[in-house]
Scaffold this motif. Sequence first.
Motif, mmCIF file in Angstrom:
data_model
loop_
_atom_site.group_PDB
_atom_site.id
_atom_site.type_symbol
_atom_site.label_atom_id
_atom_site.label_comp_id
_atom_site.label_asym_id
_atom_site.label_seq_id
_atom_site.Cartn_x
_atom_site.Cartn_y
_atom_site.Cartn_z
ATOM 1 N N PHE A 118 10.322 11.945 -46.336
ATOM 2 C CA PHE A 118 10.689 12.110 -44.932
ATOM 3 C C PHE A 118 11.975 12.917 -44.754
ATOM 4 O O PHE A 118 12.367 13.221 -43.629
ATOM 5 C CB PHE A 118 10.804 10.743 -44.251
ATOM 6 C CG PHE A 118 9.476 10.098 -43.987
ATOM 7 C CD1 PHE A 118 8.654 10.562 -42.977
ATOM 8 C CD2 PHE A 118 9.027 9.052 -44.775
ATOM 9 C CE1 PHE A 118 7.421 9.981 -42.735
ATOM 10 C CE2 PHE A 118 7.792 8.463 -44.541
ATOM 11 C CZ PHE A 118 6.987 8.933 -43.521
ATOM 12 N N VAL A 160 8.584 18.178 -43.288
ATOM 13 C CA VAL A 160 8.184 16.895 -42.707
ATOM 14 C C VAL A 160 9.020 16.597 -41.460
ATOM 15 O O VAL A 160 8.504 16.103 -40.443
ATOM 16 C CB VAL A 160 8.312 15.767 -43.746
ATOM 17 C CG1 VAL A 160 8.032 14.406 -43.115
ATOM 18 C CG2 VAL A 160 7.356 16.009 -44.909
ATOM 19 N N GLY A 170 7.590 16.220 -37.688
ATOM 20 C CA GLY A 170 7.890 15.063 -36.849
ATOM 21 C C GLY A 170 8.361 15.476 -35.463
ATOM 22 O O GLY A 170 7.978 14.869 -34.449
ATOM 23 N N SER A 189 2.759 18.374 -48.213
ATOM 24 C CA SER A 189 3.480 17.436 -47.349
ATOM 25 C C SER A 189 2.767 17.279 -46.011
ATOM 26 O O SER A 189 2.586 16.163 -45.510
ATOM 27 C CB SER A 189 4.913 17.928 -47.124
ATOM 28 O OG SER A 189 5.637 17.955 -48.337
ATOM 29 N N LEU A 204 0.591 14.017 -44.125
ATOM 30 C CA LEU A 204 0.705 13.503 -42.763
ATOM 31 C C LEU A 204 -0.659 13.451 -42.075
ATOM 32 O O LEU A 204 -0.950 12.503 -41.334
ATOM 33 C CB LEU A 204 1.669 14.382 -41.956
ATOM 34 C CG LEU A 204 3.158 14.260 -42.309
ATOM 35 C CD1 LEU A 204 3.964 15.292 -41.536
ATOM 36 C CD2 LEU A 204 3.671 12.859 -42.012
ATOM 37 N N LEU A 248 5.467 6.601 -37.734
ATOM 38 C CA LEU A 248 6.164 7.509 -38.656
ATOM 39 C C LEU A 248 7.658 7.201 -38.685
ATOM 40 O O LEU A 248 8.282 7.226 -39.751
ATOM 41 C CB LEU A 248 5.930 8.970 -38.246
ATOM 42 C CG LEU A 248 4.517 9.520 -38.425
ATOM 43 C CD1 LEU A 248 4.427 10.948 -37.899
ATOM 44 C CD2 LEU A 248 4.097 9.476 -39.890
#
Length: 738
Positions: free
Chosen positions: A402, A407, A411, A463, A467, A490
């Motif tokens: 994360f 990533v 997000g 990555s 997700l 998340l």
Amino acid sequence: MTAATHSPLFPQVPDSADAVLEGLDPEQREVATALRGPVCVLAGAGTGKTRAITHRIAYGVRAGILQPSSVLAVTFTNRAAGEMRGRLRQLGAQGVQARTFHSAALRQLQYFWPKAIGGSLPRLVDRKIQLVADAAAACRVRLDRGELRDVTAEIEWSKVTQTVPADYAPAAVKAGRDIPRDPAEIAQLYSAYEDVKRQRGVIDFEDVLLLTVAVLQDRADIAEQVRAQYQHFVVDEYQDVSPLQQRLLELWLGERDDLCVVGDASQTIYSFTGATPDHLLDFRTRHPGATVVKLVRDYRSTPQVVHLANGLLSQASGRAADHRLELVSQRDPGPEPGYTEYPDEPAEAEGAARRIRDLLDAGVPAAEIAVLFRTNAQSETYEQALADLGIPYQLRGAERFFDRPEVRKAGVALRGAARFGGNDTLLEDAVDLPSQVRAVLSGEGWTPQPPAGSGAVRERWESLAALVGLAQDFAAAQPGASLADLVAELDERANAQHAPTVQGVTLASLHSAKGLEWDVVFLVGVAEGMMPITYARTDEQIEEERRLLYVGVTRARERLHVSWALSRSPGGRPSRRPSRFLDGLRPGSGAAVGRAAGGGAGGGAGGIERGFTGAAAGAPLVRRRTQRTPARCRVCGRTLTDAGEMKLMRCEDCPSDMDEGLYERLRDWRAVQARRAGQPAFCVFTDKTLMAIAETVPEEEGELARIPGVGVRKFHRYGADVLAICAGHDVGGDDEEG
């Protein structure tokens, strides 16, 4: 049963305390229900220790026996703490603190520093190597990059073993440290390093523990405030605690004994950092009335892998070996471990890569394959061999999932879509949550097919693909979930560092593989000089290398490939030989040397060992083996779950036959003891414990010891007084210890 019920990432929360216990084996259930007094869990590799201790906490919370805010679960890595928090959340036990030693100590230090010292806590430095370099410059000592790392490691070892600079040289010699410079010179550098820190007003990670210990030792009021907050402790990986961490744990506990420790002496592989299994192995000495549970049912590995693991330990020696656990596989049989000899290291790497390519072509997921080696320097050869065959891989110990830039960007994009998705043309054709996520992440570089090659572009795609996979699992578990729900999940996982699986073969050192597992494991470079490593010279160091190989073997669930090379480079002299640890275990290496499997004091099979038995007055208390039975009211026979009722051994509303006069005398005596010790009265005995004593009126040691709330330490400290008061005698007030 719905598909969501079977989701490993999002299981249903158990609907009751009893449901938390479902699916546990007898030993795991014993761990989960042993909620009073000291508990020691000796847990072999793959035996479900994390499952046992998380279910223990969850059962106590769900049954109303433990208050979530009063529990502190301590482990050694942020990943393990995050996993524990995630599991507790899934079991319906929110609010429990699960932290590393450093994280828990730092939180307390930040809170109490203004009260204990004044002002704000000094800045915490992330890396001390630059400070060590500055200290070396001040001492006019030249250190290359490798020496800087070694000296830094020596300073860290000194601090966690509570060794001051003046004592470093004799302590290092006594411990058999393999040090890079003259001991006196390192002591000088250590002292200069501490001076540099003071001058700059900074502290390091070891200082966090040292300062917390100092505050709790010097300020009884602060120590009592911490003890009032945390009343139940669970320590995972207890074989890895350092003397400094053990001291902090003792200060957290005070005179109490509500402590559950979990560990395996055969997995002690960090002694170079100051870790020692002695605290685990001496637990029953410090807590004679402890419940001891041995977990030996291996749910991870096939019988073939377990047989090799047991064989490695059967040849071991030393104290940890005397307490080894004989694992019993619970899985169906699988293939025998493979052993391969190569002419040189590049050929070994190429051979492993070809086997991995075959496994991938046969449908084995890349994330279920690992290549484990003794030193990080070995990774480059394997990185190249995998890249040459187009095999994606991830290096263990790289940036956390994360924290990766791609990533974090993803997000932000998902959060924006969750807020303003109604105006996003990308989402017009998205009919469900997974398709929404795929649409959003396509703008960040995700594509249905992975890019060619194995470089940075592929790593970013992996990555994002992770997700996408997580979104699919989340939607299957919660069919009505929205994009906003996924974003919240998340965030929760990011806080817990609970990363989804990235599809790539794992490359890792044996040390960094601890706590992980894969379907297929390649143990490479298992040759003399590398395993055991050349600089392992003493018997203790050799045995730690054996335990390190044991950890590597027990990472494999189904298939294990062991290999070694006869020379380092092509055309080199074939002077190497397979590791001595494989003698008698690999085909053609002769008979096994050492003790028969299952022997050794304290080793062997699993089981449960609990508590006290009654003893004649003046006779020592002894332990006995028994199965735990539910606590029942001694008046009406109902099963008790409330902690207070369990101490009284009766329901609150059942009639009491308490001796009121005795109860008042015990309260008066307790007040004197508490005043002398500078503690609250409940730290001596709680009201419920005094009531239980006044109802039971014990006449001998065994009767008193069996009363809940009378732990080993309190029994030895106060037992004689309590028995005398129960017998109608006056207790004098001059003994400082009471």
